[in-house]
Write an enzyme that holds these catalytic residues in place. Structure first.
Site, mmCIF file in Angstrom:
data_model
loop_
_atom_site.group_PDB
_atom_site.id
_atom_site.type_symbol
_atom_site.label_atom_id
_atom_site.label_comp_id
_atom_site.label_asym_id
_atom_site.label_seq_id
_atom_site.Cartn_x
_atom_site.Cartn_y
_atom_site.Cartn_z
ATOM 1 N N HIS A 207 -34.597 -51.251 3.915
ATOM 2 C CA HIS A 207 -36.069 -51.812 3.033
ATOM 3 C C HIS A 207 -37.094 -52.156 2.826
ATOM 4 O O HIS A 207 -36.344 -53.459 2.854
ATOM 5 C CB HIS A 207 -34.920 -51.103 1.744
ATOM 6 C CG HIS A 207 -34.730 -49.844 1.371
ATOM 7 N ND1 HIS A 207 -33.211 -50.167 0.855
ATOM 8 C CD2 HIS A 207 -34.967 -48.767 1.954
ATOM 9 C CE1 HIS A 207 -32.771 -48.641 0.746
ATOM 10 N NE2 HIS A 207 -33.845 -47.912 1.068
ATOM 11 N N CYS B 246 -31.614 -54.208 -5.631
ATOM 12 C CA CYS B 246 -30.770 -52.856 -5.025
ATOM 13 C C CYS B 246 -30.752 -52.143 -6.237
ATOM 14 O O CYS B 246 -31.160 -51.234 -5.985
ATOM 15 C CB CYS B 246 -30.236 -52.536 -3.827
ATOM 16 S SG CYS B 246 -30.447 -53.294 -2.085
ATOM 17 N N GLU C 234 -38.010 -43.620 -0.306
ATOM 18 C CA GLU C 234 -36.545 -44.394 -1.058
ATOM 19 C C GLU C 234 -37.043 -44.990 -1.542
ATOM 20 O O GLU C 234 -36.309 -45.907 -1.806
ATOM 21 C CB GLU C 234 -36.637 -44.767 0.523
ATOM 22 C CG GLU C 234 -35.942 -44.431 1.923
ATOM 23 C CD GLU C 234 -34.237 -44.213 1.905
ATOM 24 O OE1 GLU C 234 -33.743 -45.192 0.850
ATOM 25 O OE2 GLU C 234 -34.326 -43.369 2.175
ATOM 26 N N ASP D 113 -37.525 -54.251 0.742
ATOM 27 C CA ASP D 113 -37.365 -55.306 -0.105
ATOM 28 C C ASP D 113 -35.756 -56.050 0.034
ATOM 29 O O ASP D 113 -35.751 -56.825 -0.110
ATOM 30 C CB ASP D 113 -36.650 -54.243 -1.521
ATOM 31 C CG ASP D 113 -35.459 -53.915 -1.570
ATOM 32 O OD1 ASP D 113 -34.759 -53.384 -0.575
ATOM 33 O OD2 ASP D 113 -34.625 -53.264 -2.480
ATOM 34 N N SER E 21 -23.380 -51.981 5.791
ATOM 35 C CA SER E 21 -22.311 -51.348 5.746
ATOM 36 C C SER E 21 -21.895 -50.683 6.575
ATOM 37 O O SER E 21 -19.984 -50.167 6.645
ATOM 38 C CB SER E 21 -23.506 -49.668 5.444
ATOM 39 O OG SER E 21 -23.246 -48.718 5.639
ATOM 40 N N PRO F 170 -26.603 -45.801 8.868
ATOM 41 C CA PRO F 170 -27.123 -46.359 10.262
ATOM 42 C C PRO F 170 -28.290 -47.251 9.968
ATOM 43 O O PRO F 170 -29.410 -47.273 9.516
ATOM 44 C CB PRO F 170 -27.323 -45.900 11.051
ATOM 45 C CG PRO F 170 -27.400 -44.351 10.340
ATOM 46 C CD PRO F 170 -26.650 -44.381 9.170
ATOM 47 N N GLY F 171 -28.010 -48.138 10.559
ATOM 48 C CA GLY F 171 -28.791 -49.647 10.151
ATOM 49 C C GLY F 171 -29.127 -50.376 8.481
ATOM 50 O O GLY F 171 -29.711 -51.298 9.109
ATOM 51 N N ASN F 172 -28.319 -50.253 8.297
ATOM 52 C CA ASN F 172 -27.833 -51.043 6.557
ATOM 53 C C ASN F 172 -26.321 -51.856 7.920
ATOM 54 O O ASN F 172 -25.437 -50.577 7.768
ATOM 55 C CB ASN F 172 -27.638 -50.159 5.879
ATOM 56 C CG ASN F 172 -27.145 -50.690 4.553
ATOM 57 O OD1 ASN F 172 -26.597 -52.322 4.901
ATOM 58 N ND2 ASN F 172 -26.801 -50.449 3.032
ATOM 59 N N HIS G 122 -25.975 -38.125 2.844
ATOM 60 C CA HIS G 122 -24.727 -39.226 1.339
ATOM 61 C C HIS G 122 -26.201 -39.283 0.130
ATOM 62 O O HIS G 122 -26.266 -38.771 -1.251
ATOM 63 C CB HIS G 122 -24.174 -40.410 1.840
ATOM 64 C CG HIS G 122 -24.969 -40.726 1.948
ATOM 65 N ND1 HIS G 122 -25.438 -41.605 3.102
ATOM 66 C CD2 HIS G 122 -24.939 -42.351 0.822
ATOM 67 C CE1 HIS G 122 -26.050 -42.471 2.563
ATOM 68 N NE2 HIS G 122 -25.322 -43.629 1.643
ATOM 69 N N ARG G 123 -27.696 -39.958 0.792
ATOM 70 C CA ARG G 123 -28.181 -40.339 -0.436
ATOM 71 C C ARG G 123 -28.947 -39.063 -0.325
ATOM 72 O O ARG G 123 -30.063 -38.330 -1.629
ATOM 73 C CB ARG G 123 -29.410 -41.630 0.089
ATOM 74 C CG ARG G 123 -28.285 -42.508 0.174
ATOM 75 C CD ARG G 123 -28.724 -43.712 -0.050
ATOM 76 N NE ARG G 123 -28.505 -43.632 -1.067
ATOM 77 C CZ ARG G 123 -29.207 -44.532 -1.880
ATOM 78 N NH1 ARG G 123 -29.667 -46.002 -1.625
ATOM 79 N NH2 ARG G 123 -29.807 -44.712 -3.234
HETATM 80 O O1 SUG Z 1 -29.439 -46.498 1.017
HETATM 81 N N1 SUG Z 1 -26.159 -48.073 0.620
HETATM 82 C C1 SUG Z 1 -27.657 -48.176 0.393
HETATM 83 C C2 SUG Z 1 -27.859 -49.223 0.201
HETATM 84 C C3 SUG Z 1 -29.094 -49.581 -0.288
HETATM 85 C C4 SUG Z 1 -29.491 -50.532 -0.921
HETATM 86 N N2 SUG Z 1 -31.014 -50.467 -1.843
HETATM 87 C C5 SUG Z 1 -31.957 -51.271 -1.565
HETATM 88 N N3 SUG Z 1 -32.132 -52.166 -0.240
HETATM 89 N N4 SUG Z 1 -32.828 -51.383 -2.412
HETATM 90 C C6 SUG Z 1 -28.385 -47.104 1.177
HETATM 91 O O2 SUG Z 1 -28.483 -48.073 2.659
HETATM 92 C C7 SUG Z 1 -23.787 -47.452 1.829
HETATM 93 C C8 SUG Z 1 -22.987 -46.709 1.985
HETATM 94 C C9 SUG Z 1 -21.475 -46.119 2.658
HETATM 95 O O3 SUG Z 1 -22.341 -46.949 3.695
HETATM 96 O O4 SUG Z 1 -21.321 -45.598 2.443
HETATM 97 C C10 SUG Z 1 -25.730 -47.140 1.448
HETATM 98 O O5 SUG Z 1 -25.744 -45.848 1.321
#
Ligand code: SUG
Length: 443
Positions: free
Chosen positions: A245, A366, A174, A247, A28, A23-25, A137-138
């Site tokens: 993030h 990334c 992160e 970056d 994704s 969420p927030g990405n 997941h991370r």
């Molecule tokens: O943490 N996407 C990662 C992308 C990380 C990018 N890294 C930097 N900006 N440095 C995240 O959001 C998506 C995985 C998924 O939805 O299956 C994901 O984890």
């Protein structure tokens, strides 16, 4: 001391998929449920690594993690054969099962925060793997990441690989995605800009999570005995707009900080603090892009700032290595061309195709972890994990043999994928000389 900035990229794993886990990405979330192409993804990542190696920068590879993560699912009480564990988890706890399948360790910028020896009190290079607790997941990455860093940087007289910070929300970390180091040259003392989204003890009420606390970075700074820190707060409007993030809206190298005007809560204060820490060492150069020239939404969708800003051998001006999405966005492309046309510090822009990763919100920056190394430190790295023409070729052949060219989120439940992934990783440990026992399934 002369030093180079090496890159260690995460090798994209066989379960690369679009499960919408962050969420927030925005990328994704937007691509959730789409079919991915893990084979194209890993080849795109490998080609980017080779491109950097060909441009003359040391390039290393960090192996993918074991996914599906059966030990994690067993820790949730699923029992029986590995295939049965996977099947039951997908049936009874699909969100946990999806988290256990993510190929997210590919994003090396989140592997760790790195302090080069020039800034560390004990003269070693320090690494703290990021606990990545904000997303389930991370959060499953840091232990295996530590193993990979130990393998790549084995000499404890020169390298200090720490454990991750305690995996609690107050210490949400992160890694290098929120850290930028500025300096006169890589081997000289640097200013370390640590960017956090929130304070550990404030009530956070933004629409999206703020993934980094100030206190996490303060702890990393203390552990590494890291000199000349500057702690800055991310702009809350940037986070609300999808900057998960720093970056995504900011990149820096040597004297130059290149950023969007919404990146920081208080841009003037950040610039003043950097100038103060850099006093007597170098004159920082600030290249700010205004929201008028590039609205935040364009910056995020085109990932102009999620580029690698590198000094290539023999070139005085910096090179910006952008994703092709930057070229496809007219506003971002205009900014990129304007940089080169100006007399500023960035003299060249190159484009790389990492579309498979981009669709999960991961651009060129990334995918890599930056590690400044002196000549002796570079010589102390594990040569088996360094990208050469031979290793690039061998990994391409390996990926073509093991990786699928289409994967839908529903396919992650397929027990055949578990066997394929393990077969691939087992062979990979041989290619990279990691020894059997590198992955939990091998023990
Ligand atoms: O943490 N996407 C990662 C992308 C990380 C990018 N890294 C930097 N900006 N440095 C995240 O959001 C998506 C995985 C998924 O939805 O299956 C994901 O984890």
């Amino acid at each position: 001391m002369t030093a180079v900035e090496a890159n260690a990229d995460g090798l994209i794993g066989p379960t690369h998929s679009y499960a919408g886990l962050s969420p927030g990405n925005l990328a994704s979330s937007l691509n959730k449920g789409e079919a991915s192409n893990p084979r194209a993804a890993v080849l795109q990542g490998l080609d980017k690594m080779k491109r950097l190696a060909d441009l003359g920068l040391p390039q290393f590879v960090l192996p993918p993690h074991e996914r599906p993560n059966i030990p994690f699912l067993r820790s949730l009480g699923f029992t029986g054969s590995d295939a049965r564990v996977l099947e039951q988890a997908w049936k009874d706890a699909p969100s946990f099962a999806a988290a256990a399948c993510s190929a997210s360790p590919m994003w090396g910028a989140n592997a760790a925060t790195v302090t080069p020896s020039a800034d560390a009190a004990d003269g070693r290079v320090h690494f703290t793997p990021a606990n990545l607790v904000t997303n389930l997941h991370r959060s499953l990455e840091h232990q295996q990441t530590r193993r990979a860093l130990d393998a790549l940087f084995p000499d404890t007289a020169r390298f200090a690989v720490h454990d991750a910070l305690s995996p609690v929300a107050h210490l949400a970390d992160e890694g290098a995605a929120n850290h930028i180091r500025l300096c006169a040259e890589h081997g000289a003392p640097g200013v370390n800009l640590f960017v956090h989204g929130r304070d550990a003890f404030e009530a956070w009420d933004g629409p999206f999570p703020a993934r980094q606390t100030r206190q996490a970075f303060e702890a990393v700074e203390r552990r590494h005995a890291c000199a000349r820190p500057v702690h800055a707060r991310q702009g809350s409007a940037a986070i609300a707009g999808g900057t998960f993030h720093n970056d995504v809206v900011c990149v820096g190298a040597l004297q130059t900080l290149f950023f969007h005007d919404l990146a920081f809560e208080d841009t003037d204060a950040v610039q003043a603090a950097i100038r103060q820490q850099a006093d007597g060492l170098f004159d920082p150069i600030f290249v700010e892009v205004s929201s008028d020239d590039l609205p935040l939404a364009d910056a995020i969708s085109s990932y102009l700032f999620n580029s690698m800003l590198v000094q290539l051998p023999g070139q005085s001006r910096l090179t910006l290595i952008c994703p092709t999405e930057t070229r496809d966005n007219p506003r971002s492309h205009a900014v990129a061309r304007g940089l080169v046309a100006s007399n500023g510090p960035i003299g060249r822009v190159e484009y790389v195709d990492v579309r498979q990763s981009m669709r999960n919100g991961g651009g060129p920056a990334c995918l890599r972890l930056r590690v400044v190394l002196t000549e002796t430190e570079e010589a102390a790295t594990n040569p088996r994990m360094r990208i050469t023409d031979d290793l690039h070729g061998a990994l391409g052949v390996w990926a073509a043999r093991w990786y699928r060219d289409e994967l839908r989120p529903a396919d992650l439940a397929d027990p055949a994928l578990l066997n394929e992934s393990r077969g691939a990783l087992d062979e990979l440990t041989g290619i990279l000389g990691l020894g059997s026992g590198f992955y939990p399934f091998q023990r």
